[in-house]
Design a protein around this motif. Sequence first.
Motif, PDB file in Angstrom:
ATOM      1  N   CYS A   1      34.260  36.853  51.352  1.00 29.00           N
ATOM      2  CA  CYS A   1      34.003  37.858  50.327  1.00 29.00           C
ATOM      3  C   CYS A   1      32.737  37.455  49.575  1.00 29.00           C
ATOM      4  O   CYS A   1      32.604  36.301  49.142  1.00 29.00           O
ATOM      5  CB  CYS A   1      35.183  37.962  49.360  1.00 29.00           C
ATOM      6  N   VAL A   2      31.820  38.395  49.454  1.00 28.56           N
ATOM      7  CA  VAL A   2      30.587  38.157  48.692  1.00 28.56           C
ATOM      8  C   VAL A   2      30.941  38.123  47.212  1.00 28.56           C
ATOM      9  O   VAL A   2      31.699  38.968  46.731  1.00 28.56           O
ATOM     10  CB  VAL A   2      29.584  39.307  48.952  1.00 28.56           C
ATOM     11  N   LEU A   3      30.404  37.144  46.486  1.00 25.39           N
ATOM     12  CA  LEU A   3      30.676  37.043  45.051  1.00 25.39           C
ATOM     13  C   LEU A   3      29.366  37.065  44.272  1.00 25.39           C
ATOM     14  O   LEU A   3      28.490  36.229  44.499  1.00 25.39           O
ATOM     15  CB  LEU A   3      31.429  35.742  44.747  1.00 25.39           C
TER      16      LEU A   3
ATOM     17  N   SER B   1      38.676  40.842  33.539  1.00 24.01           N
ATOM     18  CA  SER B   1      39.820  40.610  34.435  1.00 24.01           C
ATOM     19  C   SER B   1      39.852  39.153  34.914  1.00 24.01           C
ATOM     20  O   SER B   1      40.921  38.602  35.158  1.00 24.01           O
ATOM     21  CB  SER B   1      39.807  41.586  35.612  1.00 24.01           C
ATOM     22  N   TYR B   2      38.683  38.524  35.063  1.00 21.28           N
ATOM     23  CA  TYR B   2      38.678  37.102  35.439  1.00 21.28           C
ATOM     24  C   TYR B   2      39.457  36.291  34.410  1.00 21.28           C
ATOM     25  O   TYR B   2      40.247  35.416  34.745  1.00 21.28           O
ATOM     26  CB  TYR B   2      37.246  36.547  35.502  1.00 21.28           C
ATOM     27  N   GLU B   3      39.197  36.618  33.152  1.00 19.95           N
ATOM     28  CA  GLU B   3      39.847  35.848  32.084  1.00 19.95           C
ATOM     29  C   GLU B   3      41.326  36.181  31.986  1.00 19.95           C
ATOM     30  O   GLU B   3      42.167  35.293  31.816  1.00 19.95           O
ATOM     31  CB  GLU B   3      39.147  36.124  30.762  1.00 19.95           C
TER      32      GLU B   3
ATOM     33  N   ARG C   1      35.831  42.863  57.193  1.00 18.53           N
ATOM     34  CA  ARG C   1      36.185  43.446  55.893  1.00 18.53           C
ATOM     35  C   ARG C   1      36.066  42.336  54.872  1.00 18.53           C
ATOM     36  O   ARG C   1      36.198  41.153  55.200  1.00 18.53           O
ATOM     37  CB  ARG C   1      37.648  43.947  55.859  1.00 18.53           C
ATOM     38  N   SER C   2      35.818  42.687  53.635  1.00 18.24           N
ATOM     39  CA  SER C   2      35.873  41.674  52.584  1.00 18.24           C
ATOM     40  C   SER C   2      37.303  41.159  52.505  1.00 18.24           C
ATOM     41  O   SER C   2      38.241  41.949  52.427  1.00 18.24           O
ATOM     42  CB  SER C   2      35.480  42.287  51.236  1.00 18.24           C
ATOM     43  N   VAL C   3      37.443  39.850  52.558  1.00 20.86           N
ATOM     44  CA  VAL C   3      38.787  39.244  52.541  1.00 20.86           C
ATOM     45  C   VAL C   3      39.044  38.645  51.162  1.00 20.86           C
ATOM     46  O   VAL C   3      38.238  37.873  50.643  1.00 20.86           O
ATOM     47  CB  VAL C   3      38.900  38.169  53.654  1.00 20.86           C
TER      48      VAL C   3
ATOM     49  N   ARG D   1      34.217  52.822  59.012  1.00 19.10           N
ATOM     50  CA  ARG D   1      32.795  53.146  59.187  1.00 19.10           C
ATOM     51  C   ARG D   1      32.150  53.304  57.826  1.00 19.10           C
ATOM     52  O   ARG D   1      32.728  53.906  56.930  1.00 19.10           O
ATOM     53  CB  ARG D   1      32.629  54.443  59.957  1.00 19.10           C
ATOM     54  N   ARG D   2      30.959  52.782  57.647  1.00 15.23           N
ATOM     55  CA  ARG D   2      30.238  52.977  56.385  1.00 15.23           C
ATOM     56  C   ARG D   2      28.869  53.573  56.691  1.00 15.23           C
ATOM     57  O   ARG D   2      28.378  53.484  57.816  1.00 15.23           O
ATOM     58  CB  ARG D   2      30.057  51.635  55.679  1.00 15.23           C
ATOM     59  N   ARG D   3      28.276  54.184  55.671  1.00 16.68           N
ATOM     60  CA  ARG D   3      26.955  54.764  55.908  1.00 16.68           C
ATOM     61  C   ARG D   3      26.037  54.507  54.728  1.00 16.68           C
ATOM     62  O   ARG D   3      26.507  54.202  53.620  1.00 16.68           O
ATOM     63  CB  ARG D   3      27.076  56.265  56.184  1.00 16.68           C
TER      64      ARG D   3
END
Length: 300
Positions: A245-247, A193-195, A101-103, A290-292
Amino acid sequence: MVLDTNRAFGCVKIDIRRERCLACGTCVRICPAEVLNVREGVLVAEPERGVGCLACGQCVCVCPRDAIEVSGRDLTRADAVLPDGERADYPHLRRLLLGRRSVRRFRDEPVSSEDVDRILEAAATAPMGFPPSHVGVLVARDRERVQQLRRDLLPGVRGMRKVMRALRPLHGLMLGREAAQGFRRFIMPIAQSYEDHDARGEDVFFYDAPLALHFYGRALADPADPVIAATLAMVAAEALGLGTCVLGFPGPLLRQSAKLRRKYGLPEKIQPGMCLAIGHPAVKFGRAIRRRFVEIRAVA
Ligand SMILES: Cc1cc2nc3c(=O)[nH]c(=O)nc-3n(C[C@H](O)[C@H](O)[C@H](O)COP(=O)(O)O)c2cc1C
């Protein structure tokens, strides 16, 4: 002819150990550059024929008699290694992939330099176009360095928001209608939101990760090359019990900023590639999801 790139010049050396070679032709069938031939029962190497030997090493890997050595274009004799242990099987891989999972919550614990090396070694096996690879990695190996990178990147986020706000009436023309909508509804709020979080001393950019790896492509790379490498790095990190996590933001920001590229020793022209935040997950994921694909179409 020899295919020159900015990292690979000149001709490759193909050594055939005559006393071992049976001229069975296995290497001839596998060679994508067609620089090997069996003539009158003898294996002949013409490394400059056609596009020239790319030093992909396939002939070395398939030779049943260990009779071929290739060196040049970033390939050395020592690079032809035997894979150790048993080949990973599908059930193991499936468990690993399904459990990922993305962490976005990491324990306050560094990633060991051995694990960083393992991740990079695994990622470098990626099929990143014909060798030598044009993919580079920017490594921020502890939380302080990740935070330094974040502080350096945030002004770019602010700048991007400012420019895009000013150009708002032109978004449709610049990006196309759908992408413009995605930009307004997704990218801009995330950037905001980053800011906002930064103002509260919170990091939702790298999620306080103790390690960030940014895979970028040099000018001659295909945009997919660094993404493929990053994907393997993600799987390798998972296999080591780490979370990732992919950024998507660091790549375009680094590509935009000559100042940051200079600061971090990156080449002048880079493809955005893909960044990974990596660390020890703070939360255990008990279930998989599960993803598709949106669709799978058969060629009729
Ligand atoms: C190109 C790309 C960019 C992404 N950028 C971010 C990001 O900046 N921040 C983030 O939290 N997740 C980012 N993600 C991760 C996705 O949001 C993630 O794949 C999604 O949440 C699915 O979650 P899963 O990995 O748990 O299945 C990105 C994913 C991709 C493919």
